[in-house]
Write an enzyme that holds these catalytic residues in place. Structure first.
Site: not given
Ligand code: 6PG
Length: 499
Positions: A137, A202, A205-206, A209
């Site tokens: 990440s 992860k 985490h997303n 996010e």
């Molecule tokens: C990270 C982000 C990375 C990426 C996502 C964006 O932790 O560095 O989460 O994995 O930015 O894949 O995902 P979307 O395109 O679905 O917003």
């Protein structure tokens, strides 16, 4: 293509030298490791070679075949894949096997793979190679100067990988705050446990996010559309919030974005950007997982729906013409009051989002028998990753004090934080509703909170409804739960039957 040596002196190979693979390679070189690199796209190899030479000559070995890659690595070979998630991972591994990979060689998938694919791959490659994974990440800058790494798989493989991952990962100081690249500190490289668990962590985490980004966007919309503040002013408010409990990477970049002027007009850039959100799928995976395991993560799911709704631009344009709206138009609150309410609503909702994410990990950890260490996971998210935030230090403390904490909201510190801000959160949700602004993230978080603190929900009526039309039975509060009852609803007189 030139190679500097054929002796197996490289510590690791990187297959795939796109944005992430190149950045991880340069980071490894910065930290003194020798890397053999391969990419089907020769311009990626050239670019990495050029940038690697600026850092140090001789630490990067550009290879033009997988056989060459293998020849540069001592046994057991450590090979990182930085290729798109999906079938390409398997096709590269098949090519590596054909090139002479040994069963003890360690292959690390560093992509955003679906965690169940990782478990399946681990089984599939048993006896052929040591399949390991590390979710990364922090985007390009993170990969280059210090990502957060979530590794999982064979513990023996981790011993080989750990020194490299600890070296390149983001670091925090004794207060849990990020330090500058190449400075000493505690590394945000977490070994989460059995195969699949790193990619799972992860994924969550997303999910967090997605929700965290959505909450910030809701506050922006409220301040911009309801209150009429200019983007730059909102950016200033966010900068100020970023000095306190809301301090986080996402808050910081949002403030920065809002202050950016368009390069062509004099408008704020944000207002020139089309309001259709993209998504690559990890948020959807998190929402699906929460539904499948029966662990509510409504704010995460709402943030995925919000992105879907945003992409229905034409339909929303039609809706703006067709749907009558009756809202409260008279605003009585002072601006400072509104700002304080939004601040507290954002903070409380954010806590609920993290509570949902950790609860989801706890549920799946129990189902998969992973024994995830939540304090370690929170620690590993304090720097490098996209959701890094100052309050991850308090989350770490909460799980250190009680590793089996049922829900983050039950932690004494966070309980107090929400109590003191709760009324502002409620006022914000009520006002957003009166003024007609959608706040699916902040609003669903409040409903989550109100459901979580409610010992009696209306599911008694729901169970009766199910029994009425489908004979699905119910349990009674005055009998053991395992004892089921059914009412012959269409019979007169009605009778209750023990099932
Ligand atoms: C990270 C982000 C990375 C990426 C996502 C964006 O932790 O560095 O989460 O994995 O930015 O894949 O995902 P979307 O395109 O679905 O917003």
């Amino acid at each position: 293509m030139t190679t500097t040596s054929t002796a197996p002196h490289c510590h690791i190979a990187m297959i795939g030298l796109g944005v992430m693979g190149k950045s991880l390679t340069l980071n490894l070189i910065d930290n003194g490791f020798h890397v053999a690199g391969f990419d089907l796209n020769s311009s990626n190899i050239q670019q990495t070679t050029q940038e690697a030479q600026i850092i140090s000559k001789g630490q990067f070995v550009a290879c033009d075949s997988l056989e060459q890659i293998l020849a540069h690595l001592p046994s057991p070979r450590v090979i990182a894949l930085s290729v798109p998630a999906g079938d390409i991972v398997d096709s590269v591994i098949t090519d590596l096997l054909n090139a002479g990979l040994n069963p003890q060689d360690i292959v690390i998938d560093t992509g955003n793979s679906l965690w169940t694919d990782t478990i399946a791959r681990d089984k599939h490659y048993q006896g052929k190679l040591n399949f390991f994974s590390t979710a990364v990440s922090g985007g390009e800058q993170g990969a280059r100067f210090g990502p957060a790494l979530m590794a999982s798989g064979d513990e023996h493989a981790w011993e080989y990988v750990k020194p490299m991952w600890n070296a390149i990962a983001a670091k925090v100081n004794q207060h849990g705050l990020p330090v500058e690249p190449l400075q000493d500190g505690e590394a945000c490289a977490t070994f989460t446990g059995p195969s699949g668990s790193g990619h799972y962590v992860k994924m969550v985490h997303n999910g967090i996010e997605y929700a965290d980004m959505q909450l910030i966007c809701e506050v922006y919309q409220y301040l911009h559309q309801v209150i009429g503040l200019k983007a730059e002013h909102i950016g200033d408010i966010f900068s100020e919030w970023n000095q306190g409990v809301l301090n986080s990477y996402l808050m910081e970049i949002s403030a920065d974005i809002l202050k950016q002027k368009d390069f062509q007009s004099d408008q704020p850039l944000v207002e020139m950007i089309l309001d259709k959100a993209g998504q690559k799928g990890t948020g959807v995976w998190t929402a699906i997982n929460s539904l499948e395991v029966g662990c509510p993560a409504p704010s995460i799911a709402q943030s995925v729906y919000a992105r879907s709704l945003s992409s229905l631009k034409e339909r929303r344009q039609l809706g703006e013409q067709k749907l009558a709206v009756i809202t409260e138009t008279h605003k009585t609150e002072a601006l400072s009051t509104t700002i304080a309410e939004l601040h507290d609503a954002l903070y409380c909702a954010k806590l609920c989002v993290y509570a949902q994410g950790f609860d989801l990990m706890k549920t799946t950890s129990e189902q998969q028998d992973w024994q995830l260490n939540f304090a370690e996971i929170a620690k590993g998210w304090r720097a490098g990753c996209i959701i890094r935030a100052v309050f991850l230090q308090s989350i770490t403390k909460a799980f250190e004090a009680d590793p089996q904490l049922d829900n983050l909201l039950f932690d004494q510190h966070f309980g107090h934080e929400i109590k003191s801000r709760q009324l502002n959160w409620r006022r914000c949700v009520a006002n957003a509703s009166l003024y007609g602004v959608a706040i699916p993230g902040i609003g669903s978080a409040l409903s989550y909170f109100d459901s979580m603190r409610c010992a009696t929900l209306p599911a008694n009526l729901l169970q009766a409804q199910r029994d009425y039309f489908g004979s699905h039975t119910y349990s009674r509060i005055d009998q053991p739960e395992s004892q089921k009852y059914h009412v012959e609803w269409s019979h007169h007189p009605r009778t209750e039957i023990k099932k």
